[in-house]
Design an enzyme around this catalytic site. Structure first.
Site, PDB file in Angstrom:
ATOM      1  N   PRO A 117       0.852  -1.191   0.000  1.00  0.00           N
ATOM      2  CA  PRO A 117       0.000   0.000   0.000  1.00  0.00           C
ATOM      3  C   PRO A 117       0.886   1.238   0.000  1.00  0.00           C
ATOM      4  O   PRO A 117       1.627   1.475   0.953  1.00  0.00           O
ATOM      5  CB  PRO A 117      -0.788  -0.132   1.308  1.00  0.00           C
ATOM      6  CG  PRO A 117       0.065  -0.980   2.192  1.00  0.00           C
ATOM      7  CD  PRO A 117       0.811  -1.912   1.285  1.00  0.00           C
ATOM      8  N   LEU A 118       0.833   2.010  -1.071  1.00  0.00           N
ATOM      9  CA  LEU A 118       1.709   3.167  -1.234  1.00  0.00           C
ATOM     10  C   LEU A 118       0.853   4.423  -1.372  1.00  0.00           C
ATOM     11  O   LEU A 118       0.169   4.597  -2.388  1.00  0.00           O
ATOM     12  CB  LEU A 118       2.593   2.999  -2.475  1.00  0.00           C
ATOM     13  CG  LEU A 118       3.551   1.816  -2.464  1.00  0.00           C
ATOM     14  CD1 LEU A 118       4.058   1.513  -3.870  1.00  0.00           C
ATOM     15  CD2 LEU A 118       4.723   2.087  -1.525  1.00  0.00           C
ATOM     16  N   ALA A 119       0.872   5.272  -0.360  1.00  0.00           N
ATOM     17  CA  ALA A 119       0.037   6.471  -0.359  1.00  0.00           C
ATOM     18  C   ALA A 119       0.318   7.327  -1.596  1.00  0.00           C
ATOM     19  O   ALA A 119       1.463   7.661  -1.878  1.00  0.00           O
ATOM     20  CB  ALA A 119       0.283   7.280   0.908  1.00  0.00           C
ATOM     21  N   CYS A 150       2.902   2.747   9.533  1.00  0.00           N
ATOM     22  CA  CYS A 150       3.066   4.101   8.997  1.00  0.00           C
ATOM     23  C   CYS A 150       3.830   4.982   9.985  1.00  0.00           C
ATOM     24  O   CYS A 150       3.432   5.127  11.144  1.00  0.00           O
ATOM     25  CB  CYS A 150       1.701   4.722   8.696  1.00  0.00           C
ATOM     26  SG  CYS A 150       1.830   6.389   7.995  1.00  0.00           S
ATOM     27  N   ASN A 166       9.017  -7.386   3.819  1.00  0.00           N
ATOM     28  CA  ASN A 166       8.901  -6.117   3.103  1.00  0.00           C
ATOM     29  C   ASN A 166      10.069  -5.213   3.466  1.00  0.00           C
ATOM     30  O   ASN A 166      10.564  -5.258   4.587  1.00  0.00           O
ATOM     31  CB  ASN A 166       7.553  -5.461   3.463  1.00  0.00           C
ATOM     32  CG  ASN A 166       7.407  -4.051   2.920  1.00  0.00           C
ATOM     33  OD1 ASN A 166       7.170  -3.116   3.681  1.00  0.00           O
ATOM     34  ND2 ASN A 166       7.533  -3.884   1.626  1.00  0.00           N
ATOM     35  N   GLY A 171       7.375  -2.568  -2.658  1.00  0.00           N
ATOM     36  CA  GLY A 171       6.857  -1.221  -2.509  1.00  0.00           C
ATOM     37  C   GLY A 171       7.442  -0.254  -3.518  1.00  0.00           C
ATOM     38  O   GLY A 171       7.107  -0.277  -4.696  1.00  0.00           O
ATOM     39  N   ARG A 172       8.371   0.571  -3.045  1.00  0.00           N
ATOM     40  CA  ARG A 172       8.895   1.660  -3.881  1.00  0.00           C
ATOM     41  C   ARG A 172       9.568   1.176  -5.158  1.00  0.00           C
ATOM     42  O   ARG A 172       9.605   1.898  -6.156  1.00  0.00           O
ATOM     43  CB  ARG A 172       9.862   2.512  -3.058  1.00  0.00           C
ATOM     44  CG  ARG A 172       9.170   3.343  -1.985  1.00  0.00           C
ATOM     45  CD  ARG A 172      10.145   4.101  -1.109  1.00  0.00           C
ATOM     46  NE  ARG A 172      10.919   3.212  -0.244  1.00  0.00           N
ATOM     47  CZ  ARG A 172      11.917   3.618   0.519  1.00  0.00           C
ATOM     48  NH1 ARG A 172      12.281   4.893   0.519  1.00  0.00           N
ATOM     49  NH2 ARG A 172      12.571   2.757   1.291  1.00  0.00           N
TER      50      ARG A 172
END
Length: 306
Positions: free
Chosen positions: A13-15, A98, A197, A220-221
């Protein structure tokens, strides 16, 4: 359901990034499980429409997990009841990772790692109220100190079906070195599946899986500007220039379909990553930053990635 015997790859989940358009693209290239952007339980309860839009899924998203954040069990319960009314969601994930100050100040996100009793109560609340198949937790190694085994055990005992561990503490932000040994320690402490992760890409994915003994990986990134990384991790070849161009255009078209004319501005951050390392990338970025017309914007993409 998620088949952990196949070591699934998750999109993190990447804002501001992992919206429906990106999630649709990564599914095409081998992401096995997609997760929504983090949704505030309070916002879901009190603001409604905007937060509900974040929980929507694409047609091809199976399995699909919605991630929520919050610290008040009553609001968590109300948020879960709202999500219960939505079809197509396979699980609800609690964000305990977060590090953003405004989230931590609300005793949410990684702040819950300082209060494992409250974390457990929230997981139990989700588990007891949710009509979804899965309840999970995305955590860090701890807030200031590394206590991944204690956190993992607390999640398991509260009823979590699986957990995802980002290999840094909250204090480590996104810059500290990822501690895969600590993830391995947590994996050994519980019987439920554990997903690793943190700084994982096609170069170290197999090594991380082997070292930690984990049941899956969350990317993620490394997926921003490179959504085909899931295919590369699974042994696929690098994308051709022609396919890269096709992907970028398909992603842009999906953004326009989702956001209308606002999609042009939102897509700039993706283009900055897609063009990273390419010749004349700096000039291209400068040019697209000045364009608002979707047709002209698309033409510039076609020309640059030709």
């Amino acid at each position: 359901m998620i088949d952990f015997s196949k070591k699934p790859l998750f999109l993190a989940p990447l804002a501001g990034f992992s919206d429906i358009p990106l999630r649709s693209v990564v599914r095409r290239f081998g992401a096995d499980v997609t997760v929504s952007e983090m949704i505030s339980a309070n916002a879901l309860v009190y603001e409604g429409k905007k937060s509900l839009a974040l929980a929507q899924k694409a047609k091809d998203e199976n399995p699909y997990i919605v991630q929520i954040a919050g610290s008040d069990t009553e609001n968590i319960k109300k948020a879960v009841l709202i999500l219960n009314e939505l079809d197509g969601i396979d699980g609800i994930d609690l964000n305990c990772g977060c590090p953003v100050p405004k989230v931590v100040k609300q005793c949410s996100g990684s702040a819950l790692l300082k209060d494992l009793s409250q974390l457990s109560r929230i997981v139990k609340t989700i588990k007891s109220v949710s009509n979804k198949k899965l309840t999970s937790v995305k955590m860090r190694l701890g807030f200031d100190e590394k206590i991944p085994d204690k956190i993992a055990i607390a999640c398991e005992e509260a009823g979590a079906d699986y957990i995802t561990i980002h290999g840094r503490t909250r204090a480590g932000g996104y810059s500290a070195q990822v501690d895969y040994e600590a993830i391995a320690r947590a994996k050994q402490a519980v019987k439920i599946p554990v997903v690793a992760n943190g700084d994982i890409d096609d170069k170290n994915a197999k090594e991380v899986l082997d070292f930690t003994g984990c049941d899956g990986l969350m990317i993620g990134r490394a997926s921003i500007g490179r959504p085909w990384i899931f295919s590369e991790i699974k042994g696929g070849k690098s994308v051709s220039d022609e396919l890269r161009r096709e992907i970028v255009l398909a992603h842009f078209d999906a953004m326009l379909e989702r956001y209308g004319s606002f999609g042009v501005g939102i897509f700039r951050k993706h283009l900055h990553q897609y063009s990273k390392g390419m010749a004349e990338a700096s000039a291209f970025r400068d040019e697209i930053n000045r364009i608002d017309d979707a047709a002209i914007f698309r033409t510039k993409i076609e020309e640059f990635f030709a």
